[in-house]
Design a protein around this motif. Structure first.
Motif, PDB file in Angstrom:
ATOM      1  N   SER A  96       0.851  -1.190   0.000  1.00 50.77           N
ATOM      2  CA  SER A  96       0.000   0.000   0.000  1.00 50.77           C
ATOM      3  C   SER A  96       0.887   1.241   0.000  1.00 50.77           C
ATOM      4  CB  SER A  96      -0.933   0.008   1.214  1.00 50.77           C
ATOM      5  OG  SER A  96      -0.182   0.050   2.418  1.00 50.77           O
ATOM      6  N   ALA A  97       0.294   2.377  -0.284  1.00 49.39           N
ATOM      7  CA  ALA A  97       1.039   3.630  -0.309  1.00 49.39           C
ATOM      8  C   ALA A  97       1.126   4.280   1.066  1.00 49.39           C
ATOM      9  CB  ALA A  97       0.387   4.603  -1.287  1.00 49.39           C
ATOM     10  N   TYR A  98       0.300   3.813   2.003  1.00 44.74           N
ATOM     11  CA  TYR A  98       0.171   4.484   3.290  1.00 44.74           C
ATOM     12  C   TYR A  98      -0.450   3.493   4.253  1.00 44.74           C
ATOM     13  CZ  TYR A  98      -1.925   7.917   6.580  1.00 44.74           C
ATOM     14  OH  TYR A  98      -2.312   8.633   7.675  1.00 44.74           O
ATOM     15  N   ALA A  99      -0.086   3.583   5.520  1.00 47.72           N
ATOM     16  CA  ALA A  99      -0.739   2.739   6.520  1.00 47.72           C
ATOM     17  C   ALA A  99      -0.719   3.441   7.866  1.00 47.72           C
ATOM     18  CB  ALA A  99      -0.051   1.383   6.635  1.00 47.72           C
ATOM     19  N   GLU A 100      -1.715   3.139   8.672  1.00 45.41           N
ATOM     20  CA  GLU A 100      -1.746   3.550  10.069  1.00 45.41           C
ATOM     21  C   GLU A 100      -1.884   2.275  10.885  1.00 45.41           C
ATOM     22  OE1 GLU A 100      -4.282   6.812  11.188  1.00 45.41           O
ATOM     23  OE2 GLU A 100      -4.065   7.758   9.205  1.00 45.41           O
ATOM     24  N   ILE A 101      -0.954   2.074  11.812  1.00 44.85           N
ATOM     25  CA  ILE A 101      -0.957   0.880  12.650  1.00 44.85           C
ATOM     26  C   ILE A 101      -0.693   1.293  14.091  1.00 44.85           C
ATOM     27  CG2 ILE A 101      -0.159  -0.595  10.755  1.00 44.85           C
ATOM     28  CD1 ILE A 101       2.619  -0.650  12.098  1.00 44.85           C
ATOM     29  N   THR A 102      -0.931   0.378  15.005  1.00 48.99           N
ATOM     30  CA  THR A 102      -0.611   0.602  16.414  1.00 48.99           C
ATOM     31  C   THR A 102       0.378  -0.466  16.845  1.00 48.99           C
ATOM     32  OG1 THR A 102      -2.775   1.571  16.819  1.00 48.99           O
ATOM     33  CG2 THR A 102      -1.562   0.786  18.743  1.00 48.99           C
ATOM     34  N   HIS A 112       6.270   6.433   2.713  1.00 49.71           N
ATOM     35  CA  HIS A 112       7.633   6.579   2.211  1.00 49.71           C
ATOM     36  C   HIS A 112       8.128   8.002   2.455  1.00 49.71           C
ATOM     37  CE1 HIS A 112      11.183   5.890  -0.180  1.00 49.71           C
ATOM     38  NE2 HIS A 112      10.845   6.842  -1.040  1.00 49.71           N
ATOM     39  N   TYR A 113       7.232   8.956   2.372  1.00 50.85           N
ATOM     40  CA  TYR A 113       7.585  10.365   2.472  1.00 50.85           C
ATOM     41  C   TYR A 113       7.316  10.912   3.865  1.00 50.85           C
ATOM     42  CZ  TYR A 113       7.328   9.636  -2.503  1.00 50.85           C
ATOM     43  OH  TYR A 113       7.511   9.126  -3.759  1.00 50.85           O
ATOM     44  N   ALA A 114       8.162  11.819   4.312  1.00 47.53           N
ATOM     45  CA  ALA A 114       7.959  12.511   5.580  1.00 47.53           C
ATOM     46  C   ALA A 114       6.831  13.528   5.418  1.00 47.53           C
ATOM     47  CB  ALA A 114       9.244  13.224   5.991  1.00 47.53           C
ATOM     48  N   PHE A 115       6.065  13.697   6.470  1.00 49.15           N
ATOM     49  CA  PHE A 115       4.955  14.645   6.453  1.00 49.15           C
ATOM     50  C   PHE A 115       5.279  15.871   7.300  1.00 49.15           C
ATOM     51  CE2 PHE A 115       2.171  10.695   6.033  1.00 49.15           C
ATOM     52  CZ  PHE A 115       2.029  10.828   4.669  1.00 49.15           C
ATOM     53  N   ARG A 116       4.686  16.986   6.963  1.00 54.00           N
ATOM     54  CA  ARG A 116       4.738  18.171   7.837  1.00 54.00           C
ATOM     55  C   ARG A 116       3.672  18.031   8.923  1.00 54.00           C
ATOM     56  NH1 ARG A 116       8.041  22.442   7.855  1.00 54.00           N
ATOM     57  NH2 ARG A 116       6.268  23.788   8.067  1.00 54.00           N
ATOM     58  N   THR A 117       2.544  17.447   8.560  1.00 56.74           N
ATOM     59  CA  THR A 117       1.493  17.140   9.531  1.00 56.74           C
ATOM     60  C   THR A 117       0.995  15.737   9.234  1.00 56.74           C
ATOM     61  OG1 THR A 117      -0.316  17.985   8.159  1.00 56.74           O
ATOM     62  CG2 THR A 117       0.757  19.552   9.648  1.00 56.74           C
ATOM     63  N   TRP A 118       0.439  15.070  10.216  1.00 60.80           N
ATOM     64  CA  TRP A 118      -0.097  13.722  10.007  1.00 60.80           C
ATOM     65  C   TRP A 118      -1.206  13.463  11.009  1.00 60.80           C
ATOM     66  CZ3 TRP A 118       4.879  14.768  11.576  1.00 60.80           C
ATOM     67  CH2 TRP A 118       5.222  14.434  12.881  1.00 60.80           C
ATOM     68  N   ASN A 119      -2.008  12.473  10.721  1.00 61.47           N
ATOM     69  CA  ASN A 119      -3.147  12.126  11.556  1.00 61.47           C
ATOM     70  C   ASN A 119      -2.693  11.846  12.985  1.00 61.47           C
ATOM     71  OD1 ASN A 119      -5.769  11.464  12.309  1.00 61.47           O
ATOM     72  ND2 ASN A 119      -5.489   9.320  11.770  1.00 61.47           N
ATOM     73  N   GLY A 120      -3.275  12.551  13.924  1.00 60.73           N
ATOM     74  CA  GLY A 120      -3.007  12.319  15.337  1.00 60.73           C
ATOM     75  C   GLY A 120      -1.706  12.911  15.858  1.00 60.73           C
ATOM     76  N   MET A 121      -1.046  13.754  15.074  1.00 60.07           N
ATOM     77  CA  MET A 121       0.263  14.245  15.513  1.00 60.07           C
ATOM     78  C   MET A 121       0.193  15.017  16.823  1.00 60.07           C
ATOM     79  SD  MET A 121       1.267  17.364  12.905  1.00 60.07           S
ATOM     80  CE  MET A 121       2.822  17.721  13.676  1.00 60.07           C
ATOM     81  N   HIS A 122      -0.951  15.630  17.123  1.00 59.92           N
ATOM     82  CA  HIS A 122      -1.082  16.369  18.381  1.00 59.92           C
ATOM     83  C   HIS A 122      -1.635  15.482  19.495  1.00 59.92           C
ATOM     84  CE1 HIS A 122       0.185  19.935  16.389  1.00 59.92           C
ATOM     85  NE2 HIS A 122      -0.777  19.821  15.490  1.00 59.92           N
ATOM     86  N   ARG A 123      -1.794  14.193  19.179  1.00 58.78           N
ATOM     87  CA  ARG A 123      -2.211  13.220  20.184  1.00 58.78           C
ATOM     88  C   ARG A 123      -1.138  12.128  20.312  1.00 58.78           C
ATOM     89  NH1 ARG A 123      -6.452  14.275  17.056  1.00 58.78           N
ATOM     90  NH2 ARG A 123      -6.439  12.269  16.024  1.00 58.78           N
TER      91      ARG A 123
END
Length: 181
Positions: A96-102, A112-123
């Motif tokens: 896949s191109a992206y994944a969210e796991i725990t 693959h790429y670094a993000f400036r913001t991402w889901n849950g970054m403030h949590r």
């Protein structure tokens, strides 16, 4: 079972030897060193998330053979250099191109790429990435898992977290200083 992360192995890609100062004369010794480091680190029952740029200019059969030599259950997050042979290989459990796991109670955003913001970054969510080969200044809770950063070996979440000292906000005179989340 341990979960590992890596990226930017660039198997069979002579360009990375010169571009990123890998200590090899050719791709053969480089590839064998990476296979050895992977298998010294990862056990057969472990899981590895490869965050892109696995191999370049290999046939599907050679990609399959290479993946069979590598320990663990393997997942691919696609990178900009992953061609059809890499993407079609039967050696991946998922592609896949992206994944969210725990992992260990920590939410991870994988790309693959670094993000400036991402889901849950403030949590307290963490972004794991590749692509930059250690040349990008990290943000808080963001880690480059590439082989050029981690001595050619996959890395665990505890290793990543231990690699960076806790940041503290500058203290104001008379203010109580608390650690940042």
């Amino acid at each position: 079972m341990t979960v590992f992360f890596t990226s930017d192995s660039h198997f069979n890609d002579h360009r990375v030897i010169f571009m990123y100062g890998r200590p090899f004369d050719s791709t053969g010794p480089m590839d064998e060193a990476m296979v050895a480091r992977w298998n010294e680190t990862v056990g057969p029952d472990d899981t590895v998330w490869h965050l892109g740029d696995f191999a370049v200019r290999l046939t599907e059969r050679r990609v399959d053979d290479l993946l069979m030599r590598l320990n663990g259950r393997k997942h691919l997050i696609t990178g900009n250099n992953d061609g059809p042979a890499v993407l079609k290989s039967a050696g991946w459990e998922t592609v896949s191109a992206y994944a969210e796991i725990t992992v260990d109670g920590t939410h991870l955003v994988l790309c693959h790429y670094a993000f400036r913001t991402w889901n849950g970054m403030h949590r307290k969510s963490i972004n794991l990435h590749g692509h930059s080969h250690g040349r990008l200044a990290p943000m808080l809770r963001q880690f480059d898992v590439g082989v050029d950063v981690w001595n050619l070996a996959p890395v665990t979440l505890p290793q990543l977290l231990a690699s960076r000292p806790a940041r503290r906000a500058p203290a104001k005179k008379g203010a109580v200083q608390l650690p940042l989340p």
